[in-house]
Design an enzyme around this catalytic site. Structure first.
Site, PDB file in Angstrom:
ATOM      1  N   THR A 105      -3.086  -9.215   3.390  1.00  0.00           N
ATOM      2  CA  THR A 105      -2.372 -10.737   2.860  1.00  0.00           C
ATOM      3  C   THR A 105      -1.173 -10.378   2.394  1.00  0.00           C
ATOM      4  OG1 THR A 105      -5.470 -10.855   2.859  1.00  0.00           O
ATOM      5  CG2 THR A 105      -3.936 -12.403   0.867  1.00  0.00           C
ATOM      6  N   MET A 163     -11.088  -2.495   3.646  1.00  0.00           N
ATOM      7  CA  MET A 163     -11.541  -3.386   5.276  1.00  0.00           C
ATOM      8  C   MET A 163     -10.810  -2.278   6.705  1.00  0.00           C
ATOM      9  SD  MET A 163     -12.036  -6.258   4.528  1.00  0.00           S
ATOM     10  CE  MET A 163     -12.025  -7.758   5.573  1.00  0.00           C
ATOM     11  N   ASN A 216      -7.131 -20.454   1.440  1.00  0.00           N
ATOM     12  CA  ASN A 216      -8.194 -19.295   1.485  1.00  0.00           C
ATOM     13  C   ASN A 216      -9.058 -18.438   0.197  1.00  0.00           C
ATOM     14  OD1 ASN A 216     -11.330 -19.208   3.213  1.00  0.00           O
ATOM     15  ND2 ASN A 216     -10.365 -17.061   2.590  1.00  0.00           N
ATOM     16  N   ASN A 217      -7.380 -18.105   0.213  1.00  0.00           N
ATOM     17  CA  ASN A 217      -8.274 -17.337  -0.558  1.00  0.00           C
ATOM     18  C   ASN A 217      -8.005 -17.281  -2.820  1.00  0.00           C
ATOM     19  OD1 ASN A 217      -8.284 -15.371   1.249  1.00  0.00           O
ATOM     20  ND2 ASN A 217      -7.752 -13.695   0.093  1.00  0.00           N
ATOM     21  N   LYS A 276      -4.711 -17.947   4.468  1.00  0.00           N
ATOM     22  CA  LYS A 276      -5.260 -17.572   4.302  1.00  0.00           C
ATOM     23  C   LYS A 276      -4.814 -17.545   2.572  1.00  0.00           C
ATOM     24  CE  LYS A 276      -7.164 -13.064   2.684  1.00  0.00           C
ATOM     25  NZ  LYS A 276      -8.920 -13.210   3.356  1.00  0.00           N
ATOM     26  N   LEU A 299      -3.021  -3.771   5.046  1.00  0.00           N
ATOM     27  CA  LEU A 299      -2.061  -2.811   3.993  1.00  0.00           C
ATOM     28  C   LEU A 299      -2.538  -3.736   3.086  1.00  0.00           C
ATOM     29  CD1 LEU A 299       0.916  -1.689   5.931  1.00  0.00           C
ATOM     30  CD2 LEU A 299      -0.543  -0.084   5.187  1.00  0.00           C
ATOM     31  N   LYS A 352      -3.483  -9.818  -6.776  1.00  0.00           N
ATOM     32  CA  LYS A 352      -1.970 -10.041  -6.021  1.00  0.00           C
ATOM     33  C   LYS A 352      -2.249 -11.710  -5.651  1.00  0.00           C
ATOM     34  CE  LYS A 352      -2.918  -8.634  -2.000  1.00  0.00           C
ATOM     35  NZ  LYS A 352      -2.874  -8.666  -0.542  1.00  0.00           N
TER      36      LYS A 352
HETATM   37  P1  NAD Z   1      -6.960  -0.869   0.551  1.00  0.00           P
HETATM   38  O1  NAD Z   1      -6.685  -0.420  -0.956  1.00  0.00           O
HETATM   39  O2  NAD Z   1      -8.511  -0.922   0.658  1.00  0.00           O
HETATM   40  O3  NAD Z   1      -6.379  -0.516   1.720  1.00  0.00           O
HETATM   41  C1  NAD Z   1      -4.948  -0.687   1.608  1.00  0.00           C
HETATM   42  C2  NAD Z   1      -5.101   1.025   2.696  1.00  0.00           C
HETATM   43  O4  NAD Z   1      -3.494   1.184   2.837  1.00  0.00           O
HETATM   44  C3  NAD Z   1      -5.216   2.398   1.816  1.00  0.00           C
HETATM   45  O5  NAD Z   1      -6.694   3.278   2.583  1.00  0.00           O
HETATM   46  C4  NAD Z   1      -3.826   3.331   1.830  1.00  0.00           C
HETATM   47  O6  NAD Z   1      -3.951   4.152   1.556  1.00  0.00           O
HETATM   48  C5  NAD Z   1      -3.292   1.925   2.538  1.00  0.00           C
HETATM   49  N1  NAD Z   1      -1.601   2.049   2.787  1.00  0.00           N
HETATM   50  C6  NAD Z   1      -1.072   1.888   1.660  1.00  0.00           C
HETATM   51  N2  NAD Z   1       0.177   2.005   1.986  1.00  0.00           N
HETATM   52  C7  NAD Z   1       0.236   3.001   2.785  1.00  0.00           C
HETATM   53  C8  NAD Z   1       1.229   2.811   3.764  1.00  0.00           C
HETATM   54  N3  NAD Z   1       2.834   2.855   4.194  1.00  0.00           N
HETATM   55  N4  NAD Z   1       1.280   3.449   5.546  1.00  0.00           N
HETATM   56  C9  NAD Z   1       0.369   3.765   5.421  1.00  0.00           C
HETATM   57  N5  NAD Z   1      -1.231   3.290   5.338  1.00  0.00           N
HETATM   58  C10 NAD Z   1      -0.957   3.424   3.737  1.00  0.00           C
HETATM   59  O7  NAD Z   1      -7.351  -2.166   0.296  1.00  0.00           O
HETATM   60  P2  NAD Z   1      -8.127  -2.654   1.036  1.00  0.00           P
HETATM   61  O8  NAD Z   1      -9.075  -3.507   0.632  1.00  0.00           O
HETATM   62  O9  NAD Z   1      -8.711  -2.638   2.767  1.00  0.00           O
HETATM   63  O10 NAD Z   1      -7.312  -4.520   2.303  1.00  0.00           O
HETATM   64  C11 NAD Z   1      -6.484  -4.744   2.771  1.00  0.00           C
HETATM   65  C12 NAD Z   1      -6.063  -6.118   3.123  1.00  0.00           C
HETATM   66  O11 NAD Z   1      -6.537  -6.911   3.083  1.00  0.00           O
HETATM   67  C13 NAD Z   1      -4.709  -6.364   1.217  1.00  0.00           C
HETATM   68  O12 NAD Z   1      -3.954  -7.234   1.618  1.00  0.00           O
HETATM   69  C14 NAD Z   1      -6.753  -7.185   0.706  1.00  0.00           C
HETATM   70  O13 NAD Z   1      -5.977  -8.464   0.278  1.00  0.00           O
HETATM   71  C15 NAD Z   1      -6.679  -8.233   2.517  1.00  0.00           C
HETATM   72  N6  NAD Z   1      -7.926  -8.659   2.887  1.00  0.00           N
HETATM   73  C16 NAD Z   1      -9.196  -7.474   1.288  1.00  0.00           C
HETATM   74  C17 NAD Z   1     -10.186  -8.077   1.704  1.00  0.00           C
HETATM   75  C18 NAD Z   1     -11.951  -7.505   0.566  1.00  0.00           C
HETATM   76  O14 NAD Z   1     -12.501  -8.172   0.720  1.00  0.00           O
HETATM   77  N7  NAD Z   1     -11.241  -6.391   0.406  1.00  0.00           N
HETATM   78  C19 NAD Z   1     -10.930  -9.265   2.624  1.00  0.00           C
HETATM   79  C20 NAD Z   1     -10.206  -9.134   3.536  1.00  0.00           C
HETATM   80  C21 NAD Z   1      -8.227  -9.275   3.219  1.00  0.00           C
END
Ligand code: NAD
Length: 296
Positions: free
Chosen positions: A95, A11, A173-174, A170, A64, A239
């Site tokens: 989230t 994201m 929603n989720n 959120k 994150l 989660k």
């Molecule tokens: P993801 O796991 O693809 O990405 C997380 C990123 O954070 C990774 O690139 C990782 O390297 C980085 N990261 C982790 N620890 C770190 C640190 N200490 N310093 C710097 N970077 C760090 O997750 P995502 O799908 O991008 O989701 C991110 C958030 O958004 C989550 O909370 C998720 O629940 C929420 N979300 C996801 C979606 C979806 O459809 N994927 C939709 C809405 C919200």
């Protein structure tokens, strides 16, 4: 305004890229250097760590995986709170749970920073197209500063109330989205076991009040097309449904469907589905019932 973006995963990368397209200056950081380098090729500045990113920015976003990473990046050694410029704004878009967002709000506000939460709605494919929805929790006085920036990453902003209300919204929603994942899967497995042509069944379901956004927009492009690459990873889904379940426990509200869905996600993870899209629950239930995988 100098803006920083930390967390360039499924994201965060798409959101940061949209921001970059509409923003002269964006500094990014992720533990995964590849993601940051891809954005560097498109004009972003890559910070060497969280501290140096924050020192140069007036507004910092984090996106994150969950509460643990957010607490570490925001409040830990070398983190956001230790390095933000005086008067700067910090917005978390991840989230996370209610206790963590309240902790962040208290910690940042007590040091004179502006804190807000803006978790993201809709699917990863919407984020790719700059069409995300934001559930914004922040002091009303900050809206004129924050909304124009969010509109560079998405099309819809709901101001849910003060800081922390975005996260609360959120979680609800989720909870619904993830319960639909289970309901959709049960329905399709039953359709298949009744000998129906599932593509015809789906045509009916998406045109009645049985429909939901997951079934309509996601299922045909993901599990039913055989694409299990995560738009929304099953582990992140677990989660999030756990956040809702915990919020119910903390407020002593019974959430029977949510708690069942949580157990289903746990079972699917134990069956080796981590790393797959949440729509993989349809495969999980097909396998558990000894029927063929359902594909259009
Ligand atoms: P993801 O796991 O693809 O990405 C997380 C990123 O954070 C990774 O690139 C990782 O390297 C980085 N990261 C982790 N620890 C770190 C640190 N200490 N310093 C710097 N970077 C760090 O997750 P995502 O799908 O991008 O989701 C991110 C958030 O958004 C989550 O909370 C998720 O629940 C929420 N979300 C996801 C979606 C979806 O459809 N994927 C939709 C809405 C919200």
């Amino acid at each position: 305004m100098n803006i920083g973006f930390i967390g360039l995963g499924r994201m965060g990368f798409s959101l940061a890229r949209s921001l970059l397209k509409n923003q002269q200056r964006l500094t990014v950081f992720d533990l995964n250097a590849d993601a940051a380098q891809k954005l560097e090729a498109e004009g972003a500045i890559v910070a060497k760590d969280v501290a140096s990113l924050c020192q140069g920015c007036d507004l910092v976003f984090t996106m994150l995986p969950g509460p643990k990473q957010v607490k570490q990046v925001a409040l830990g050694e070398g983190g956001v709170i230790q390095n933000l410029r005086p008067g700067a704004i910090y917005i978390d878009m991840s989230t996370i749970d209610v206790d963590t967002v309240d902790l962040l709000n208290e910690a940042f506000s007590s040091k004179g920073f502006v804190f807000g939460d803006a978790p993201v709605g809709r699917l990863a494919m919407h984020a790719d197209r700059g069409e995300s929805l934001f559930m914004l929790g922040i002091d009303e006085k900050q809206l004129s500063t924050i909304e124009p920036v969010l509109y560079k990453m998405g099309t819809t902003i709901h101001h849910c109330g003060k800081a922390g209300s975005g996260t609360r919204t959120k979680i609800i929603n989720n909870m619904m989205v993830l319960c639909y994942c289970q309901i959709n899967s049960e329905a399709l497995v039953l359709a298949k076991s009744l000998g129906l042509d599932v593509s015809k069944t789906l045509d009916v379901l998406v045109n009645t009040t049985a429909s939901n956004g997951q079934l309509k927009e996601k299922w045909p492009k993901k599990v039913l097309a055989g694409d299990l690459t995560p738009g929304f990873d099953l582990a992140l889904g677990y989660k999030d449904i756990s956040l809702a379940s915990s919020a119910g426990a903390a407020t002593q509200v019974a959430l029977p469907v949510c708690d069942t869905a949580k157990n289903v996600f746990r079972m699917a993870l134990a069956a080796g589905k981590a790393g797959q899209d949440t729509s993989c629950l349809t495969d999980f239930w097909a396998e558990a019932n000894g029927i063929e995988k359902i594909r259009l």
